[in-house]
Every structure is written in C-alpha cells, then in structure tokens.
Design an enzyme around this catalytic site. Structure first.
Site, mmCIF file in Angstrom:
data_model
loop_
_atom_site.group_PDB
_atom_site.id
_atom_site.type_symbol
_atom_site.label_atom_id
_atom_site.label_comp_id
_atom_site.label_asym_id
_atom_site.label_seq_id
_atom_site.Cartn_x
_atom_site.Cartn_y
_atom_site.Cartn_z
ATOM 1 N N TYR A 179 0.838 -1.202 0.000
ATOM 2 C CA TYR A 179 0.000 0.000 0.000
ATOM 3 C C TYR A 179 0.876 1.257 0.000
ATOM 4 O O TYR A 179 0.639 2.194 -0.763
ATOM 5 C CB TYR A 179 -0.957 0.014 1.207
ATOM 6 C CG TYR A 179 -1.821 1.254 1.206
ATOM 7 C CD1 TYR A 179 -2.901 1.362 0.321
ATOM 8 C CD2 TYR A 179 -1.537 2.342 2.034
ATOM 9 C CE1 TYR A 179 -3.666 2.517 0.268
ATOM 10 C CE2 TYR A 179 -2.301 3.497 1.997
ATOM 11 C CZ TYR A 179 -3.360 3.578 1.100
ATOM 12 O OH TYR A 179 -4.112 4.727 1.052
ATOM 13 N N ARG A 226 2.384 8.317 12.914
ATOM 14 C CA ARG A 226 2.064 9.556 13.643
ATOM 15 C C ARG A 226 0.549 9.826 13.671
ATOM 16 O O ARG A 226 0.005 10.307 14.658
ATOM 17 C CB ARG A 226 2.783 10.732 12.972
ATOM 18 C CG ARG A 226 2.590 12.055 13.686
ATOM 19 C CD ARG A 226 2.866 13.218 12.749
ATOM 20 N NE ARG A 226 2.010 13.150 11.569
ATOM 21 C CZ ARG A 226 2.241 13.814 10.444
ATOM 22 N NH1 ARG A 226 3.297 14.575 10.332
ATOM 23 N NH2 ARG A 226 1.407 13.711 9.404
ATOM 24 N N ARG A 236 -10.370 5.210 9.631
ATOM 25 C CA ARG A 236 -9.401 4.738 8.639
ATOM 26 C C ARG A 236 -8.353 3.925 9.376
ATOM 27 O O ARG A 236 -7.936 4.301 10.468
ATOM 28 C CB ARG A 236 -8.699 5.916 7.957
ATOM 29 C CG ARG A 236 -9.592 6.719 7.040
ATOM 30 C CD ARG A 236 -8.766 7.753 6.295
ATOM 31 N NE ARG A 236 -8.164 8.722 7.212
ATOM 32 C CZ ARG A 236 -8.413 10.037 7.157
ATOM 33 N NH1 ARG A 236 -9.207 10.519 6.250
ATOM 34 N NH2 ARG A 236 -7.824 10.857 8.015
ATOM 35 N N PHE A 296 14.381 20.117 -2.046
ATOM 36 C CA PHE A 296 13.032 19.595 -2.264
ATOM 37 C C PHE A 296 12.903 18.173 -1.695
ATOM 38 O O PHE A 296 11.893 17.832 -1.082
ATOM 39 C CB PHE A 296 12.771 19.605 -3.784
ATOM 40 C CG PHE A 296 11.461 19.037 -4.219
ATOM 41 C CD1 PHE A 296 10.298 19.785 -4.135
ATOM 42 C CD2 PHE A 296 11.382 17.757 -4.758
ATOM 43 C CE1 PHE A 296 9.088 19.264 -4.563
ATOM 44 C CE2 PHE A 296 10.173 17.232 -5.186
ATOM 45 C CZ PHE A 296 9.019 17.995 -5.083
HETATM 46 CA CA CA Z 1 -5.517 8.700 0.736
#
Ligand code: CA
Length: 390
Positions: A179, A226, A236, A296
């Site tokens: 995932y 976190r 979720r 970045f």
């Molecule tokens: Ca998402």
C-alpha cells in the site's frame, strides 16, 4: 507564533530561523495573494494549477516554487493529478463500485480536455480541484511528451493499487509495504523520472528505483504511525493488522491504554520497521546533483527522521498529534542545502534515539542495528556540529 517562540526559547538559532522564514514568506506571500485576486475562470490553465496548489497544499506550493523552472510545471501537475486520485480515494461517501472504476480509469481523464466531476472529495478544496479538473488536464496536455508519459504511467499504477485496497484491508506486513508503495513509493519513482527526463538530474537516481521507493516509504510510514489517533477517529486503518494484533484485540485499545507496555511495543515495532528505509534515503540524497532538487527531497526526509525520533516510545501518539517543533522545522528549511547537513541531522537523531532505546523492548536489538547503520553511513562525511536539535 508566540507559542513557537516559547518552545524554542533556549534555542536562539531556531528563533533566528523562524524570523528569517517569516520575512521571506512576507515577500513571497504577496505574489500568491495577487494571483488569488484574479477571477479563476479568466485564468490560464497553468495559473489555475498554481492557485489550486496553494489551496490543496500550502507547504508543497512553497517548495515547488523553488524548483528549477524547466521542472516546476511538471512537478506541479504531477502533484495535482495524484492529489485528484487521493481525493477520490479519501471520499468516504463515494459509492464503492463507482470509486473503484474511477480510480482505475482516472489516468485516462488527463487526456480529456473537458472532464471534471462535481461533489467528489472530502474537503471543499479537494472538491474544487476535481470540479475544475479540465484545467489540470489541459495543462497536463501542454507538458512535454516525456513528462506526460511518466505522469500517465504512475497515475495508472497508483489508481490500480488504490482500487485494490478499497475493499481490502491492510492485513499483513506485505500489504502494508505494498500500500505504501502504491501511494508513496510510486511518487518517488515518478519524481526521479521527471528529474531525469527534464535534464535537471542525470539518470543515476532514475536508474535506482529502489532508493526512490524507500524515500516514499520512509515518509509514508512516518505519517501513518504519527496519524494513529486522527485516523482512528476518521474510521481509517493504516496500521497493519498482523502487527497490531500481536499487541491488542482492537486498534482502539491502544488509545485506552496509551502508557501500557503493549501499546508502546506496537508503536515501537512500526518505528523500527520505518527506520529500515533511512539508509536508502541517505544513499539517494548523496547522489542528488542539483541543489534545489536536493532541498526539495531532503527537507521532508529530515522532518520524517526527527518525527520518528519524537514518536518512538511516546504514549502521546495514541491520544493526539505529535509534531516536531516549528523552530526545528524552520531550521531545516533554512539550512538543508547539502549532503553534509542532512547527514548531520540523521546522525544527530540516530544517536539521540540510541540513547532512548527501551532495552526491554523485543525489537530493541533490531532498532540498534538500524541506528548504527545510519550513524556509519553518516560518519563517512565527517559531519560535526555542536547544535542540539532535540
Ligand atoms: Ca488517501
């Protein structure tokens, strides 16, 4: 701002960094503001993209502005395309069957000059992005063919992966890695490809996709660990069931017993797992040639490392949001220009964490091994500093 100054009261270098950023944002802020005053309908497609970017991610909008010009539009549109996909994934009210279909076919929408969809997305800003998506796809169609091919391919693979997980929970550790690969590893892969295809970087980073994937996984896993509390209350679940089942019957048990040995052992097991990716992240950053690309990439990685240090063995993760000090984040924004500096940060937090290791924890040996590996990787650059970050 006052509270942030107080938190950094005995760290004058952090206060200096915050003031420096505050002054810089004042001059940048004007440009953003004047753009927002223009009627969105009369804007060019690319101007709309930058305007909506500041709404869906203020922090990201600021970093994108600092990228080399020949890469800026490509990264901006790449980000918006993936943000569109994410808004569909996160909309809890969107019927499942339709959601799966749209996630799988979303990459094709970038090729349709007038496709948009109303009322999808879990916040008004995300809904606005999808309701005006025709502007994003027209800006996409203006990019170089090389960039379009990369964005198209990453969007297709990520959409397919997200669709796979709409009805499947994150059960095994393998699911968790997979995932995270779909939603973050692929972002790393796509960015490295864009750096190379626009000629800002050579082909080295693109040709080591494993390092790009680790960069994404390091960030994603840090956020997932976190955000335990916030995600729990939004129904979720991203913590892999195979891992947390060893420590509790239900995920919400940890919230009820934040200080218990089991809750902390579960948290620490996930931190140890995230730490596996840190050395790859350093290996990647060592090879970045362009200083603007370095910043970045490096700033989020340093923030993740500092966050992992802060959440390790920390019961507050189960009852709220644990964040690094604003002053520390400001220091990173101001001074992270080269590999020597990032290795100083990684070295610092690895050593600080080593002192924090809970010796009774089952995974403490493994954690120590990862931390020593980080310290060894950093020591090759001879980075020394007397600044205290924690
Ligand atoms: Ca998402």
């Amino acid at each position: 701002m006052i509270r942030e100054f107080i938190q950094s009261a005995n760290r004058p270098w952090e206060i200096a960094a915050m003031l420096k950023l505050k002054l810089a944002s004042r001059s940048n802020g004007k440009a953003v503001y004047s753009l927002q005053n223009v009627n969105e309908d009369s804007m060019s497609d690319i101007d709309y993209c930058y305007t909506v970017l500041t709404k869906v991610s203020r922090s990201f909008a600021a970093v994108i502005q600092q990228l080399p010009v020949k890469l800026r539009d490509d990264v901006c549109i790449f980000y918006l395309v993936l943000r569109g996909l994410d808004s569909i994934e996160d909309d809890a009210d969107f019927p499942l069957e339709q959601k799966i279909q749209l996630l799988k076919s979303f990459h094709k929408k970038n090729h349709q000059r007038d496709w948009k969809i109303q009322g999808v997305g879990d916040t008004p800003d995300y809904q606005a992005l999808l309701a005006n998506y025709d502007k994003v796809s027209r800006a996409y169609l203006n990019l170089e063919p090389g960039s379009r091919e990369i964005i198209d391919r990453i969007c297709r693979e990520m959409g397919k992966g997200m669709a796979e997980f709409v009805e499947k929970k994150i059960g095994s550790h393998k699911d968790y890695d997979l995932y995270c690969y779909y939603v973050a590893g692929l972002v790393g892969v796509g960015l490295s490809e864009l750096f190379a295809s626009t000629g800002v970087e050579g082909s080295a980073l693109r040709d080591q996709p494993d390092l790009s994937i680790s960069m994404g996984l390091f960030l994603q896993k840090t956020n997932i660990i976190r955000d335990y509390h916030e995600d729990l209350h939004s129904d979720r679940v991203f913590w892999p069931e195979q891992v947390w089942r060893r420590y509790g019957n239900e995920l919400k048990d940890f919230e009820k017993n934040p200080e218990s040995k089991k809750s902390l052992a579960c948290l620490n097991a996930l931190v140890v797992d995230a730490m596996r990716h840190a050395v790859d992240s350093l290996k990647y950053l060592k090879q970045v040639e362009d200083e603007r690309i370095f910043r970045f990439c490096a700033i989020p990685q340093a923030m993740a490392m500092a966050t992992l240090y802060k959440i390790y063995n920390n019961p507050d993760v189960f009852t709220g949001v644990v964040k690094i000090r604003k002053g520390l984040a400001a220091m990173m924004l101001v001074e992270l220009d080269d590999y020597k500096t990032i290795s100083r940060y990684f070295n610092y937090f690895a050593k600080a964490m080593l002192r924090k290791v809970d010796k009774t924890d089952r995974r403490s040996q493994e954690l120590r091994m990862h931390l020593h590996e980080i310290i060894n990787t950093c020591s090759t650059t001879k980075a020394k500093s007397s600044v205290k970050y924690s």
